[in-house]
Design an enzyme around this catalytic site. Structure first.
Site, PDB file in Angstrom:
ATOM      1  N   ASN A   7       0.788  -0.934  -0.001  1.00  0.00           N
ATOM      2  CA  ASN A   7      -0.074  -0.195   0.067  1.00  0.00           C
ATOM      3  C   ASN A   7       0.819   1.163   0.150  1.00  0.00           C
ATOM      4  OD1 ASN A   7      -2.173   1.631   0.665  1.00  0.00           O
ATOM      5  ND2 ASN A   7      -3.111   0.881   2.312  1.00  0.00           N
ATOM      6  N   ARG A  97      -2.268  -1.258  -3.389  1.00  0.00           N
ATOM      7  CA  ARG A  97      -3.650  -0.309  -3.598  1.00  0.00           C
ATOM      8  C   ARG A  97      -3.114   0.432  -4.535  1.00  0.00           C
ATOM      9  NH1 ARG A  97      -5.378   2.683   1.705  1.00  0.00           N
ATOM     10  NH2 ARG A  97      -7.574   2.994   1.322  1.00  0.00           N
ATOM     11  N   HIS A 185     -11.693   4.052  -0.961  1.00  0.00           N
ATOM     12  CA  HIS A 185     -12.175   3.000  -0.203  1.00  0.00           C
ATOM     13  C   HIS A 185     -12.926   2.142  -0.136  1.00  0.00           C
ATOM     14  CE1 HIS A 185     -12.118   6.698   3.209  1.00  0.00           C
ATOM     15  NE2 HIS A 185     -10.428   6.161   3.324  1.00  0.00           N
ATOM     16  N   HIS A 213     -16.640   3.152   6.752  1.00  0.00           N
ATOM     17  CA  HIS A 213     -15.954   3.849   6.769  1.00  0.00           C
ATOM     18  C   HIS A 213     -15.045   4.851   7.294  1.00  0.00           C
ATOM     19  CE1 HIS A 213     -11.606   2.792   6.129  1.00  0.00           C
ATOM     20  NE2 HIS A 213     -11.002   3.283   6.064  1.00  0.00           N
ATOM     21  N   LEU A 214     -15.315   5.138   8.929  1.00  0.00           N
ATOM     22  CA  LEU A 214     -14.312   6.331   9.512  1.00  0.00           C
ATOM     23  C   LEU A 214     -13.119   6.372   9.890  1.00  0.00           C
ATOM     24  CD1 LEU A 214     -18.208   6.567  11.679  1.00  0.00           C
ATOM     25  CD2 LEU A 214     -17.290   7.753   9.421  1.00  0.00           C
ATOM     26  N   GLY A 215     -12.269   7.035   9.644  1.00  0.00           N
ATOM     27  CA  GLY A 215     -10.726   7.130  10.053  1.00  0.00           C
ATOM     28  C   GLY A 215     -10.643   8.298   9.195  1.00  0.00           C
ATOM     29  N   ASN A 216      -9.434   8.369   9.772  1.00  0.00           N
ATOM     30  CA  ASN A 216      -8.623   9.956   8.916  1.00  0.00           C
ATOM     31  C   ASN A 216      -9.610  10.595   7.788  1.00  0.00           C
ATOM     32  OD1 ASN A 216      -6.704  10.526  10.524  1.00  0.00           O
ATOM     33  ND2 ASN A 216      -5.412   9.908   9.693  1.00  0.00           N
ATOM     34  N   GLY A 217      -9.966  10.038   7.312  1.00  0.00           N
ATOM     35  CA  GLY A 217     -10.738   9.997   5.805  1.00  0.00           C
ATOM     36  C   GLY A 217     -11.817   8.801   6.052  1.00  0.00           C
ATOM     37  N   ARG A 246     -10.198  17.430   6.686  1.00  0.00           N
ATOM     38  CA  ARG A 246     -11.009  18.123   5.222  1.00  0.00           C
ATOM     39  C   ARG A 246     -11.581  17.689   5.942  1.00  0.00           C
ATOM     40  NH1 ARG A 246     -10.121  12.070   2.106  1.00  0.00           N
ATOM     41  NH2 ARG A 246      -8.227  11.019   3.334  1.00  0.00           N
ATOM     42  N   ARG A 290     -10.043  11.500  19.251  1.00  0.00           N
ATOM     43  CA  ARG A 290      -9.730  11.493  20.998  1.00  0.00           C
ATOM     44  C   ARG A 290      -9.314  12.507  21.403  1.00  0.00           C
ATOM     45  NH1 ARG A 290      -5.684   6.461  19.433  1.00  0.00           N
ATOM     46  NH2 ARG A 290      -5.475   7.991  17.843  1.00  0.00           N
ATOM     47  N   MET A 337     -12.173   5.468  14.282  1.00  0.00           N
ATOM     48  CA  MET A 337     -13.346   5.769  14.683  1.00  0.00           C
ATOM     49  C   MET A 337     -13.504   4.748  14.745  1.00  0.00           C
ATOM     50  SD  MET A 337     -13.683   9.865  13.101  1.00  0.00           S
ATOM     51  CE  MET A 337     -13.007  10.868  12.558  1.00  0.00           C
ATOM     52  N   GLY A 338     -14.157   4.206  13.693  1.00  0.00           N
ATOM     53  CA  GLY A 338     -15.558   3.341  14.040  1.00  0.00           C
ATOM     54  C   GLY A 338     -15.149   2.217  14.276  1.00  0.00           C
ATOM     55  N   GLU A 388      -8.177  -4.172   4.764  1.00  0.00           N
ATOM     56  CA  GLU A 388      -7.916  -3.923   3.360  1.00  0.00           C
ATOM     57  C   GLU A 388      -6.484  -4.769   2.954  1.00  0.00           C
ATOM     58  OE1 GLU A 388      -8.029  -0.009   5.064  1.00  0.00           O
ATOM     59  OE2 GLU A 388      -8.840   0.524   2.664  1.00  0.00           O
TER      60      GLU A 388
HETATM   61  P1  ADP Z   1      -6.137   5.936   8.217  1.00  0.00           P
HETATM   62  O1  ADP Z   1      -7.474   6.969   7.555  1.00  0.00           O
HETATM   63  O2  ADP Z   1      -5.504   7.073   8.132  1.00  0.00           O
HETATM   64  O3  ADP Z   1      -5.839   4.959   7.906  1.00  0.00           O
HETATM   65  P2  ADP Z   1      -6.897   5.318  10.768  1.00  0.00           P
HETATM   66  O4  ADP Z   1      -8.046   4.255   9.838  1.00  0.00           O
HETATM   67  O5  ADP Z   1      -6.028   4.257  11.423  1.00  0.00           O
HETATM   68  O6  ADP Z   1      -6.875   6.331   9.281  1.00  0.00           O
HETATM   69  O7  ADP Z   1      -8.063   6.291  12.351  1.00  0.00           O
HETATM   70  C1  ADP Z   1      -7.314   6.969  12.884  1.00  0.00           C
HETATM   71  C2  ADP Z   1      -8.662   7.505  13.100  1.00  0.00           C
HETATM   72  O8  ADP Z   1      -8.888   6.990  14.157  1.00  0.00           O
HETATM   73  C3  ADP Z   1      -7.880   8.801  14.040  1.00  0.00           C
HETATM   74  O9  ADP Z   1      -8.056   9.943  13.747  1.00  0.00           O
HETATM   75  C4  ADP Z   1      -8.534   8.574  15.299  1.00  0.00           C
HETATM   76  O10 ADP Z   1      -9.035   9.902  15.055  1.00  0.00           O
HETATM   77  C5  ADP Z   1      -9.309   7.496  15.685  1.00  0.00           C
HETATM   78  N1  ADP Z   1      -9.282   6.429  16.626  1.00  0.00           N
HETATM   79  C6  ADP Z   1      -8.788   5.851  16.559  1.00  0.00           C
HETATM   80  N2  ADP Z   1      -8.464   5.103  18.111  1.00  0.00           N
HETATM   81  C7  ADP Z   1      -9.813   6.250  18.524  1.00  0.00           C
HETATM   82  C8  ADP Z   1     -10.469   5.883  19.306  1.00  0.00           C
HETATM   83  N3  ADP Z   1     -10.125   5.217  20.262  1.00  0.00           N
HETATM   84  N4  ADP Z   1     -11.432   6.145  19.799  1.00  0.00           N
HETATM   85  C9  ADP Z   1     -11.725   7.558  18.857  1.00  0.00           C
HETATM   86  N5  ADP Z   1     -11.268   7.583  18.268  1.00  0.00           N
HETATM   87  C10 ADP Z   1     -10.343   7.166  17.315  1.00  0.00           C
END
Ligand code: ADP
Length: 405
Positions: A7, A97, A185, A213-217, A246, A290, A337-338, A388
């Site tokens: 990746n 990827r 995603h 899908h709730l991450g940075n993106g 974003r 967090r 986050m998810g 992934e």
């Molecule tokens: P990416 O999209 O870069 O792959 P990730 O899926 O690793 O990112 O998600 C990163 C985000 O997940 C972090 O910025 C943070 O906000 C969130 N995160 C990680 N652990 C927790 C938690 N315990 N509670 C809330 N948010 C979290």
């Protein structure tokens, strides 16, 4: 069969080696080896971390060339404490990827010169990602020679969207120019939808699933019978939900206003919307949920507003996806986050109680995938750890097996 997955991003590279000798059914196995390169912290240097054979290493290398970094990373497969292979020739194929496949690719493909040229031609649509993906493909060819390489596209899963969902209501010329909703995603949405169906003990072909899908993106997908029918990200990964840094969707009139009144250039708008907005921009504190939640709990007003807007937008877009599904059997939460935030699960699901969706009284994070819906809920709610890299390895195996069948 051993499959390496790469990746390749603009500032980081992640890689895993999987053993698929036992086939690819069931839950994702642990990789035999995992490694990463991080180019962001030290100028002129790269941080290499690798783990395999029960050992891990961390090194800082004086390397600036991305291909040389990938070569050093790949070497930890066959040398040093993380060695898991006798020789690199044991690797049967490499899966990549690739972020943007445009309208060209609905499925993974074996990479040849034509595929590389197409990925190259799509750089204007993904200027930060496709060049890094191509570089990764070239670097692997240098390190591993003439090995089958497979491109798995982040856009492919969304290519099934109906035209009404994919088309922006601009001039018809946009349709001809390929200015449309592509979605991203996709590897994650597809994996977690299938995994949710497995956990529910149902055939995905009979389910209506909303994947989050709730991450940075951040993005949502509406998945009917295993097929994506709508998604929140669009022509670029900037559309849809509010994200870490974003903005997600904003009135395009704001951009025209900023250009006219404040003389913003395209590059400035790019930085503003991609890097200085979202949780980070609104809270003024961090893109990390967090950290922003902690500030909110300590009474910080902008942090509270940022969380409230994030939740509002998430609920609104979930509602939109449920409309596109015309029904709902399951909601799936994944990514940073998810996977980890009970607060977010509770807040996101609250407006959908009228559908009979009920969460358990007590919600906790878990290492394993879990169903967090109450027994009597009319809708299942699953927390699935996205895999992934495993999904890419799995796609590689299926494609190579179909070629040899
Ligand atoms: P990416 O999209 O870069 O792959 P990730 O899926 O690793 O990112 O998600 C990163 C985000 O997940 C972090 O910025 C943070 O906000 C969130 N995160 C990680 N652990 C927790 C938690 N315990 N509670 C809330 N948010 C979290």
């Amino acid at each position: 069969m051993k499959i390496l997955v790469l990746n390749a991003g603009s500032s980081s590279h992640k890689s895993c080696l999987f053993d698929l000798s036992q086939g690819a059914e069931g839950a994702a196995p642990h990789p035999l080896w995992r490694a990463a390169l991080d180019w962001t912290h030290q100028q002129g240097k790269v941080e290499l971390s690798a783990s395999g054979a029960g050992e891990s290493i961390q090194q800082v290398l004086s390397i600036t060339d991305k291909a040389k970094g990938i070569e050093a990373m790949v070497k930890t497969l066959v040398e040093g404490p993380t060695q898991v292979l006798g020789e690199l020739a044991e690797i049967a194929a490499v899966g990549h990827r690739v972020v943007h496949g445009g309208r060209h690719y609905q499925q993974p493909v074996v990479i040849d010169d034509e595929v590389k040229a197409t990925i190259q031609s799509l750089i204007p649509l993904a200027p930060a990602h496709n060049p890094a993906n191509l570089q990764g493909i070239e670097a692997i060819a240098q390190s591993l020679g003439n090995i089958p390489q497979v491109a798995v596209f982040d856009t492919a899963f969304h290519s099934s969207m109906p035209e009404a969902a994919a088309t922006y209501p601009g001039p018809y010329a946009w349709v001809e120019q390929g200015i449309r909703r592509y979605g991203f995603h996709g590897i994650s949405h597809q994996y977690v939808a299938q995994r949710a169906a497995d956990l529910m003990g149902e055939d995905i072909a009979s389910l209506k699933l909303l994947t989050c899908h709730l991450g940075n993106g951040c993005s949502l997908a509406a998945v009917t019978n295993g097929v994506c029918v709508d998604t929140t990200m669009g022509f670029t990964p900037l559309d849809g939900l509010m994200m870490g840094s974003r903005s997600g969707s904003v009135d395009p009139g704001i951009l025209i206003y900023l250009m006219r009144q404040e003389g913003y250039s395209a590059d400035q708008l790019d930085t503003l919307l991609n890097k200085e907005s979202g949780l980070k921009g609104l809270s003024g504190i961090s893109n990390d949920m967090r950290v922003v939640v902690e500030a909110m709990e300590q009474g910080n007003a902008p942090a509270k507003l940022a969380i409230e807007v994030f939740i509002h937008r998430l609920r609104r877009e979930m509602g939109a996806m449920i409309a596109s599904l015309s029904g709902l059997d399951g909601v799936v939460f994944t990514a940073g986050m998810g996977e980890n935030s009970p607060l977010l699960w509770r807040q996101a699901c609250a407006p959908f109680e009228f559908l009979g969706l009920r969460l358990k009284a007590e919600l906790n994070r878990a290492k394993d995938d879990q169903d967090i819906a109450a027994m009597d809920s009319a809708v299942r709610v699953l927390v699935v750890h996205t895999q992934e890299e495993w999904a890419i390895a799995h796609s590689c195996l299926s494609l190579l097996e179909s070629k040899h069948a």
